[in-house]
Design an enzyme around this catalytic site. Structure first.
Site, PDB file in Angstrom:
ATOM      1  N   ASP A 208      18.201  54.818 -33.723  1.00  0.00           N
ATOM      2  CA  ASP A 208      17.935  56.245 -33.972  1.00  0.00           C
ATOM      3  C   ASP A 208      16.823  56.723 -33.036  1.00  0.00           C
ATOM      4  OD1 ASP A 208      16.488  54.456 -36.250  1.00  0.00           O
ATOM      5  OD2 ASP A 208      15.142  55.990 -35.474  1.00  0.00           O
ATOM      6  N   ASP A 210      13.973  58.171 -34.118  1.00  0.00           N
ATOM      7  CA  ASP A 210      12.833  58.460 -34.979  1.00  0.00           C
ATOM      8  C   ASP A 210      12.862  59.960 -35.308  1.00  0.00           C
ATOM      9  OD1 ASP A 210      10.808  57.048 -36.415  1.00  0.00           O
ATOM     10  OD2 ASP A 210       9.313  58.106 -35.240  1.00  0.00           O
TER      11      ASP A 210
HETATM   12  N1  ADE Z   1      12.756  55.142 -36.736  1.00  0.00           N
HETATM   13  C1  ADE Z   1      12.403  53.950 -37.199  1.00  0.00           C
HETATM   14  N2  ADE Z   1      11.130  53.729 -37.614  1.00  0.00           N
HETATM   15  C2  ADE Z   1      10.762  52.510 -38.067  1.00  0.00           C
HETATM   16  N3  ADE Z   1      11.589  51.476 -38.195  1.00  0.00           N
HETATM   17  C3  ADE Z   1      12.866  51.648 -37.824  1.00  0.00           C
HETATM   18  N4  ADE Z   1      13.899  50.802 -37.812  1.00  0.00           N
HETATM   19  C4  ADE Z   1      14.974  51.468 -37.340  1.00  0.00           C
HETATM   20  N5  ADE Z   1      14.645  52.751 -37.034  1.00  0.00           N
HETATM   21  C5  ADE Z   1      13.330  52.881 -37.314  1.00  0.00           C
END
Ligand code: ADE
Ligand SMILES: CSC[C@H]1O[C@H](OP(=O)(O)O)[C@H](O)[C@@H]1O
Length: 285
Positions: A208, A210
């Site tokens: 992703d 974040d």
């Molecule tokens: N955006 C994110 N923040 C922290 N840990 C994650 N693991 C997968 N995506 C994450």
């Protein structure tokens, strides 16, 4: 000495198929039980040991993962080279979901974890200037490419406490700091692997963006899981390619990290600590 490859499987990776003589073995350590039993087996003649970081069924939060027990159990199993496979959010447009980032630096924003095997009565300081084994990281990059992944070599992993994802302000701040990916688990794991004199590298699978990215909104676990599921075959192919790529020493001292690290005078060392640390530091005690 032949390498023994350890794999710590993160979110979405709870086993490894295709190991010859596969056997789950439960163990205990001076730091308690690891997240789960360890899966032992052989791949292309190389001994492999797999541990699901959160336990099968995803039982542990990033905070409750018993990191010291995990690394101690892996060390006691004879592992020499430890590869972490982890889900991460990305701070870079070009590090897109499905890509793999071979991390080479960490920034620690965790607040509630035991970060060392050493303690009062037996004090030691290892270097974390180069926190991953460059030779193992290159081997992981080759294995990831062989698995068909888009690979970014080098990247800074920000370790947050979690379990909640970051606020938008935090996400923008970490991006501004020059961090590339974010996760919740690779520290203290990398620190403990260094204390245990293991070659350690992280393959970070982007799931992703974040929460900083204007076009992608907030992180949702459902999106993370969808990306992990879509990439499970790539992760399996990467693991299958590791025995061809991993081997030997590194020339950067991972296996001798404790050579000049212990500070406590021999006569002042706590005998119970010396005993407890024998599996980790017995070579220099
Ligand atoms: N955006 C994110 N923040 C922290 N840990 C994650 N693991 C997968 N995506 C994450
Ligand atoms: C399922 S999203 C958050 C979760 O995923 C990552 O785990 P891991 O590093 O073990 O793959 C992240 O660090 C969080 O624990």
């Amino acid at each position: 000495m032949s390498p023994v490859i350890g794999i710590v499987g993160g979110s979405g990776l709870y086993g490894v198929d295709g190991l010859e003589g596969a056997e789950w073995r439960a163990v205990d350590t001076p730091w308690g039980a690891p997240s789960d039993a360890l899966l032992h087996g052989t791949l292309d003649g190389t001994r492999m040991v797999f541990l699901p970081r959160h336990g099968r069924g995803h039982v542990h939060t990033p905070t409750t993962v018993p990191y010291r027990a995990n690394v101690a159990a892996i060390k006691a199993a004879g592992v020499t080279h430890l590869v972490s496979i982890s889900a991460v959010g990305s701070f870079r447009e070009e590090m897109a979901p499905g890509h793999m980032v071979i991390v080479d630096q960490f920034v620690d924003r965790t607040v509630a974890r035991a970060a060392s095997f050493f303690d009062a009565g037996l004090v030691a300081h290892v270097s974390m200037a180069a926190p991953v084994c460059a030779t193992l990281a290159q081997a992981c990059a080759r294995a990831a490419r062989a698995a068909g992944a888009t690979v970014h070599e080098g990247g800074t992993y920000l370790a947050m406490e979690g379990p909640q994802f970051s606020s938008m302000a935090e996400s923008r701040l970490y991006r501004g700091w020059g961090c590339d990916v974010i996760g919740m688990t690779n520290l203290p794991e990398a620190r403990l692997a260094r204390e245990a004199e293991l070659h350690y590298a992280t393959v970070a699978m982007v799931t992703d963006y974040d929460s900083w990215h204007a076009d992608h909104g907030a992180v949702a676990v459902s999106d993370v899981i969808a990306t992990l599921r879509a990439n499970v075959a790539t992760a399996a192919a990467l693991v299958a390619a590791l025995p061809q790529e991993v081997g030997g020493g590194c020339g950067t001292g991972c296996a001798t990290a404790l050579d000049h690290a212990v500070m406590t005078a021999p006569e002042k060392r706590d005998p119970a600590m010396v005993e407890r640390l024998s599996v980790i530091a017995g070579r220099v005690l």
